[in-house]
Scaffold this motif. Structure first.
Motif, PDB file in Angstrom:
ATOM      1  N   CYS A 206     -45.215 -33.551  -1.359  1.00 26.92           N
ATOM      2  CA  CYS A 206     -46.219 -31.907  -0.488  1.00 26.92           C
ATOM      3  C   CYS A 206     -47.763 -31.693  -2.244  1.00 26.92           C
ATOM      4  O   CYS A 206     -47.896 -31.714  -0.745  1.00 26.92           O
ATOM      5  CB  CYS A 206     -44.763 -30.964  -0.906  1.00 26.92           C
ATOM      6  N   GLN A 209     -49.578 -33.991  -0.970  1.00 27.03           N
ATOM      7  CA  GLN A 209     -50.658 -34.343   0.285  1.00 27.03           C
ATOM      8  C   GLN A 209     -51.607 -33.016   0.471  1.00 27.03           C
ATOM      9  O   GLN A 209     -52.431 -32.979   0.597  1.00 27.03           O
ATOM     10  CB  GLN A 209     -49.405 -33.748   1.577  1.00 27.03           C
ATOM     11  N   VAL A 210     -51.706 -32.514  -1.117  1.00 27.46           N
ATOM     12  CA  VAL A 210     -52.477 -31.028  -0.892  1.00 27.46           C
ATOM     13  C   VAL A 210     -53.282 -31.640  -1.793  1.00 27.46           C
ATOM     14  O   VAL A 210     -54.742 -31.164  -1.083  1.00 27.46           O
ATOM     15  CB  VAL A 210     -51.512 -29.773  -2.088  1.00 27.46           C
ATOM     16  N   LYS A 213     -55.993 -33.384   0.915  1.00 26.74           N
ATOM     17  CA  LYS A 213     -56.395 -32.172   1.443  1.00 26.74           C
ATOM     18  C   LYS A 213     -57.801 -31.178   0.032  1.00 26.74           C
ATOM     19  O   LYS A 213     -58.777 -31.538   0.660  1.00 26.74           O
ATOM     20  CB  LYS A 213     -55.734 -30.873   1.895  1.00 26.74           C
ATOM     21  N   VAL A 214     -57.392 -31.662  -0.920  1.00 25.86           N
ATOM     22  CA  VAL A 214     -58.064 -31.257  -1.764  1.00 25.86           C
ATOM     23  C   VAL A 214     -59.305 -31.896  -2.474  1.00 25.86           C
ATOM     24  O   VAL A 214     -60.055 -31.426  -2.359  1.00 25.86           O
ATOM     25  CB  VAL A 214     -57.572 -30.168  -3.488  1.00 25.86           C
ATOM     26  N   LEU A 241     -58.454 -23.298   1.464  1.00 30.08           N
ATOM     27  CA  LEU A 241     -57.519 -23.785  -0.292  1.00 30.08           C
ATOM     28  C   LEU A 241     -56.812 -22.996  -0.416  1.00 30.08           C
ATOM     29  O   LEU A 241     -55.995 -22.537  -1.801  1.00 30.08           O
ATOM     30  CB  LEU A 241     -59.183 -23.688  -0.917  1.00 30.08           C
ATOM     31  N   GLU A 243     -54.618 -21.327   1.530  1.00 31.57           N
ATOM     32  CA  GLU A 243     -53.752 -21.819   1.766  1.00 31.57           C
ATOM     33  C   GLU A 243     -52.755 -22.926   1.027  1.00 31.57           C
ATOM     34  O   GLU A 243     -51.583 -22.778   0.893  1.00 31.57           O
ATOM     35  CB  GLU A 243     -53.611 -22.069   3.559  1.00 31.57           C
ATOM     36  N   MET A 244     -53.459 -23.480   0.465  1.00 29.32           N
ATOM     37  CA  MET A 244     -53.017 -24.613   0.011  1.00 29.32           C
ATOM     38  C   MET A 244     -52.227 -23.677  -1.237  1.00 29.32           C
ATOM     39  O   MET A 244     -51.557 -24.349  -1.603  1.00 29.32           O
ATOM     40  CB  MET A 244     -53.535 -25.644  -0.175  1.00 29.32           C
ATOM     41  N   GLN A 245     -53.109 -23.596  -2.192  1.00 26.87           N
ATOM     42  CA  GLN A 245     -52.903 -22.397  -3.333  1.00 26.87           C
ATOM     43  C   GLN A 245     -50.896 -21.835  -2.906  1.00 26.87           C
ATOM     44  O   GLN A 245     -50.385 -22.482  -3.972  1.00 26.87           O
ATOM     45  CB  GLN A 245     -52.941 -21.587  -4.235  1.00 26.87           C
ATOM     46  N   GLU A 247     -49.446 -22.685  -0.336  1.00 31.09           N
ATOM     47  CA  GLU A 247     -47.923 -23.484  -0.457  1.00 31.09           C
ATOM     48  C   GLU A 247     -47.685 -24.228  -1.840  1.00 31.09           C
ATOM     49  O   GLU A 247     -46.326 -25.026  -1.507  1.00 31.09           O
ATOM     50  CB  GLU A 247     -49.011 -24.470   1.057  1.00 31.09           C
ATOM     51  N   LEU A 248     -48.381 -24.067  -2.868  1.00 31.91           N
ATOM     52  CA  LEU A 248     -47.858 -24.758  -4.297  1.00 31.91           C
ATOM     53  C   LEU A 248     -46.756 -23.970  -4.198  1.00 31.91           C
ATOM     54  O   LEU A 248     -46.406 -24.730  -5.579  1.00 31.91           O
ATOM     55  CB  LEU A 248     -49.050 -24.990  -4.533  1.00 31.91           C
ATOM     56  N   ILE A 270     -58.380 -26.793  -7.350  1.00 34.08           N
ATOM     57  CA  ILE A 270     -58.315 -25.856  -6.360  1.00 34.08           C
ATOM     58  C   ILE A 270     -58.998 -24.067  -6.830  1.00 34.08           C
ATOM     59  O   ILE A 270     -60.198 -23.764  -5.802  1.00 34.08           O
ATOM     60  CB  ILE A 270     -57.703 -25.039  -5.819  1.00 34.08           C
TER      61      ILE A 270
END
Length: 467
Positions: A206, A209-210, A213-214, A241, A243-245, A247-248, A270
């Motif tokens: 995961c 994958q992020v 995206k970054v 960005l 949403e990425m945070q 997710e992490l 990010i």
């Protein structure tokens, strides 16, 4: 402080300066209505920093033209008081129209746009276009240096104290510096270890994958900052960005320090991108670009005033042949002080600090050369070429004293004379034949660098740079 707005007398409306003869007259009432609209448009005109083809320019021009036509249509019935009031109202609207056009077409504003376009083309060719085509961005030291050169050229654009020009320069600089920061961060990122294998932990896949995206978001951010983004917006990219945070944050990486560090590294990446997404309103606050009241600038100016005092003392003692006044320790402490000035990554403050450092270093090198000349005791075995270099250095020392004391402009005869004399010393050094003597080669090389530094310092003193 004068921010370069329309004439101060326009701050008090003409119709407030004398009591109207017909306060309830329809013509006077209509002029009062125009006054209210002018008062609302005035601040917008005085801070507009765009060009003639911008939407806001066309809107302001359209509104002001409409008001001018309405003023022209006011029926004064031949009454002198009404005629005077109408004339003053028309002059006020015309003044705003003129100010709007002057700033949008000012040579400095066009220079800012030209440099911005140059930066935009460079970033598009080297970063944005390759990644959109599925390739790899050409991010290297050459690109970083090219962007830094554009930043320096932007800081040197003259604004004449005009708020719109200061604002335009500041907005261009903040975006270009943000792109620099993102690109330099990417250069550092390339030196980090590769992502962990997906077999190590289920969370690693995961995070990987992020990370991809970054990388895409970084390219989108650069495009946004340089106006190459098309329909994208800062708000949209900020949501992605964030949403990425989230997710992490949801990943369970407890008990594994290596994976926690990996996630932390991606989160920091990010955050580094998010901090550049608040530039939509950058420049709206005059404190950001009117640097005369900036605390760091005040510190630098205080140091420069101290340096000026020391320079005068050094030159005064040199005229009297007194070499005892050597405030080198004091000058070194000023360099330390300048090194500690917080520039907040503002390119104008950085340039102001750099110039102050050059002023201090110029006095230090002058004192060092004077001391070396005073201590010099050439022996009979000294190489003739080496002696010739020292003769030139003696002349350069005298010329540097004149340069340190110079306070004119490039059009002055004294400036042209100094420039010519320094160039002649460079030619004299070029004519020195070391005849294989390594000491002479080194001395000549240092003397050439010294002469060039004096020329650069003279150039800096007369380039009329401003914050």
């Amino acid at each position: 402080m004068d921010h370069g707005g329309p004439q101060q007398q326009q701050q008090q409306h003409p119709m407030e300066q004398q009591q109207p003869y017909h306060p309830q007259h329809p013509a006077m009432m209509r002029l009062y209505e125009v006054q209210k609209e002018v008062a609302s448009l005035g601040p917008q005109v005085c801070t507009f920093s765009g060009l003639q083809n911008d939407r806001d320019y066309k809107r302001l021009e359209r509104e002001l033209t409409r008001l001018l036509l309405e003023v022209d249509q006011v029926d004064t019935e031949g009454k002198p008081e009404l005629q005077g009031a109408r004339k003053r109202a028309a002059q006020e609207v015309e003044g705003l129209l003129r100010y709007l056009e002057e700033n949008a077409t000012h040579p400095s504003r066009l220079a800012i746009e030209e440099l911005s376009n140059e930066a935009r083309q460079l970033v598009d060719e080297r970063v944005v276009a390759p990644q959109r085509a599925g390739g790899v961005a050409e991010i290297n030291d050459e690109l970083v240096d090219a962007l830094q050169e554009l930043v320096l050229r932007l800081t040197q654009v003259k604004t004449e104290g005009r708020v719109p020009l200061r604002k335009a320069r500041y907005r261009a600089l903040t975006r270009l510096c943000a792109v620099q920061d993102v690109i330099e961060g990417r250069t550092q990122q390339q030196t980090l270890s590769l992502p962990l294998s997906g077999d190590t932990h289920e969370a690693v896949h995961c995070i990987n994958q992020v990370m991809v995206k970054v990388s895409v978001a970084r390219s989108q951010l650069v495009a946004l900052l340089m106006g190459l983004s098309g329909r994208d917006s800062c708000a949209h990219l900020s949501r992605i960005l964030t949403e990425m945070q989230v997710e992490l944050d949801a990943l369970d990486v407890s008990g594994n320090a290596a994976i926690r560090n990996y996630r932390k590294q991606v989160v920091e990446e990010i955050n580094g991108l998010l901090k550049h997404l608040d530039l939509e309103g950058e420049g709206d606050d005059t404190r950001r670009y009117d640097l005369a009241q900036n605390n760091s600038i005040r510190e630098i100016e205080a140091v420069r005033a101290h340096v000026s005092h020391l320079r005068e003392g050094v030159l005064r003692h040199c005229v009297m042949g007194d070499l005892s006044f050597r405030p080198k320790a004091e000058l070194q402490s000023l360099l330390t002080h300048l090194d500690q000035v917080d520039t907040a990554k503002n390119p104008c403050i950085r340039e102001a600090r750099r110039r102050a450092v050059v002023e201090v270093q110029a006095i230090i090198t002058f004192l060092d050369l004077r001391e070396a000349l005073a201590r010099r005791q050439p022996g009979p075995a000294e190489h003739p070429s080496h002696r010739a270099v020292w003769l030139v250095l003696g002349s350069l020392s005298d010329l540097q004293a004149q340069v340190l004391g110079f306070d004119g402009k490039r059009a002055d005869k004294s400036y042209m004379m100094l420039e010519e004399l320094l160039t002649k010393q460079l030619l004299a050094l070029d004519a020195v034949d070391p005849q294989g003597d390594e000491t002479t080669k080194m001395a000549r090389k240092q003397a050439v660098k010294f002469a060039q530094n004096i020329l650069n310092y003279l150039d800096m003193k007369t380039d009329e740079w401003e914050y």
